[in-house]
Design an enzyme around this catalytic site. Structure first.
Site, PDB file in Angstrom:
ATOM      1  N   GLY A  69       0.827  -1.192   0.000  1.00  0.00           N
ATOM      2  CA  GLY A  69       0.000   0.000   0.000  1.00  0.00           C
ATOM      3  C   GLY A  69       0.865   1.248   0.000  1.00  0.00           C
ATOM      4  N   CYS A  70       0.267   2.369  -0.382  1.00  0.00           N
ATOM      5  CA  CYS A  70       1.033   3.612  -0.484  1.00  0.00           C
ATOM      6  C   CYS A  70       1.449   4.134   0.892  1.00  0.00           C
ATOM      7  CB  CYS A  70       0.248   4.666  -1.248  1.00  0.00           C
ATOM      8  SG  CYS A  70      -1.476   4.870  -0.725  1.00  0.00           S
ATOM      9  N   PHE A  71       0.512   4.219   1.831  1.00  0.00           N
ATOM     10  CA  PHE A  71       0.862   4.674   3.173  1.00  0.00           C
ATOM     11  C   PHE A  71       1.890   3.756   3.836  1.00  0.00           C
ATOM     12  CE2 PHE A  71      -3.354   6.998   3.221  1.00  0.00           C
ATOM     13  CZ  PHE A  71      -2.816   8.270   3.402  1.00  0.00           C
TER      14      PHE A  71
END
Length: 334
Positions: A148-150
């Site tokens: 995921g990006c976060f």
């Protein structure tokens, strides 16, 4: 020259577009298959920005056709939808880079935060696609769970300091992201009138990416205090992270030593900015200590390092290619 046929299922979204932009210029990957849920169009009709760049037919997604046309497929699909494609693609001998959350977490955690998992056998054999942690495992992977990006931003920021962190103390992650991270589908939250001239937190402390961060850092979920914020920007992500540390160390030297062999991590001598990494696969990291508190600033492009360019890097490693093949390295500045 090596040529490897690849495809993208989920060509309609922002991450699908970013994948196409890289793959059509890639020195080794040949984009032979594009698909979405409906088909009946072309890449440049779906994304007018691709006019005179890519006019490949966009087909209705078919595992059978993708298996004929491709050695590797990128799945730019929502969670739950992706696993329905992974199972038959892997069975047909096609390698997969999955950009959804379906293969990132242990079964119990996934089902607690997402939905029932219908492909447990492949879940057990997936490799988490963060090269700085799992580069060797990626070399022999058939299925990669793209992070995921976060979590990408947070994990890369915290990892070098885990040996200096006071155990069982809070890891506080105050993160900001551009609106493109929510995808193309309109909602009340992402409506222009709500986002413009506004800033707000969402799903504080219980966001689905929190257990992903905890899992990869090897800490208990209760130690992760993650609060994402939506900012009125198109793309970009920055995490301001706070941890308690002990011992004598130079934070800059710790970062430089830890990432000395990481081509897509840059160590900064000043707080990071979104603009400096926009359009690239770089993660820029800065750290500063005051007493027993360490501040870490970690910036990525949410659509690139947080999704599509990281997916291409993972595919490069899986296929025995240069890690940075076809990866943009010049930021969108100014």
């Amino acid at each position: 020259m090596i040529h490897i046929n690849v495809g993208v299922i989920g060509a309609s979204g922002y991450t699908g577009l970013e994948l196409v932009k890289m793959l059509v210029k890639h020195p080794n990957f040949k984009l032979t298959y594009l698909a979405n849920s409906e088909g009946g169009t072309t890449a440049d009709e779906l994304h007018p920005s691709l006019k005179n760049v890519c006019n490949l037919e966009v087909q209705k997604a078919s595992v059978e056709q993708a298996s004929i046309d491709c050695e590797l497929v990128f799945l730019a699909l929502p969670h739950k939808t992706a696993m329905a494609y992974v199972k038959p693609l892997i069975a047909n001998g096609v390698k997969v880079v999955d950009l959804s959350a379906d293969y990132r977490l242990p079964l119990y955690t996934y089902e607690a935060f997402y939905t029932e998992h219908t492909d447990v056998a492949n879940l057990e054999h997936s490799v988490y696609g963060l090269p700085e942690l799992f580069r060797q495992e990626l070399k022999s992977a058939k299925l990669v769970a793209n992070p995921g990006c976060f979590p990408t931003s947070a994990i890369l920021g915290v990892l070098p300091f885990m040996d200096y962190r006071v155990q069982h103390t809070p890891i506080i992650i105050d993160a900001k992201t551009g609106v493109s991270g929510a995808g193309k589908k309109l909602s009340d939250t992402t409506h222009f009138v709500n986002v413009n001239d506004n800033l707000f937190a969402y799903n504080p402390l219980m966001h689905r990416h929190a257990p992903e961060i905890a899992d990869k850092l090897g800490v208990d979920f209760e130690e992760i205090n993650f609060v994402p914020h939506l900012v009125p920007l198109t793309r970009g992500m920055i995490s301001s992270i706070y941890i308690q540390v002990e011992g004598d160390f130079d934070e800059q030297k710790v970062l430089e030593e830890y990432y000395k062999d990481a081509p897509h991590v840059r160590i900064s001598n000043q707080p990071t900015t979104m603009k400096d990494v926009a359009g690239t696969n770089f993660c820029d990291i800065y750290a500063k200590r005051k007493g027993n508190i360490l501040f870490i600033s970690s910036a990525i492009d949410n659509l690139m390092r947080g999704a599509s360019s990281q997916a291409v890097v993972n595919a490069n490693i899986m296929m025995g290619l240069a890690e940075d093949a076809g990866i943009p390295d010049i930021a969108y500045v100014p």
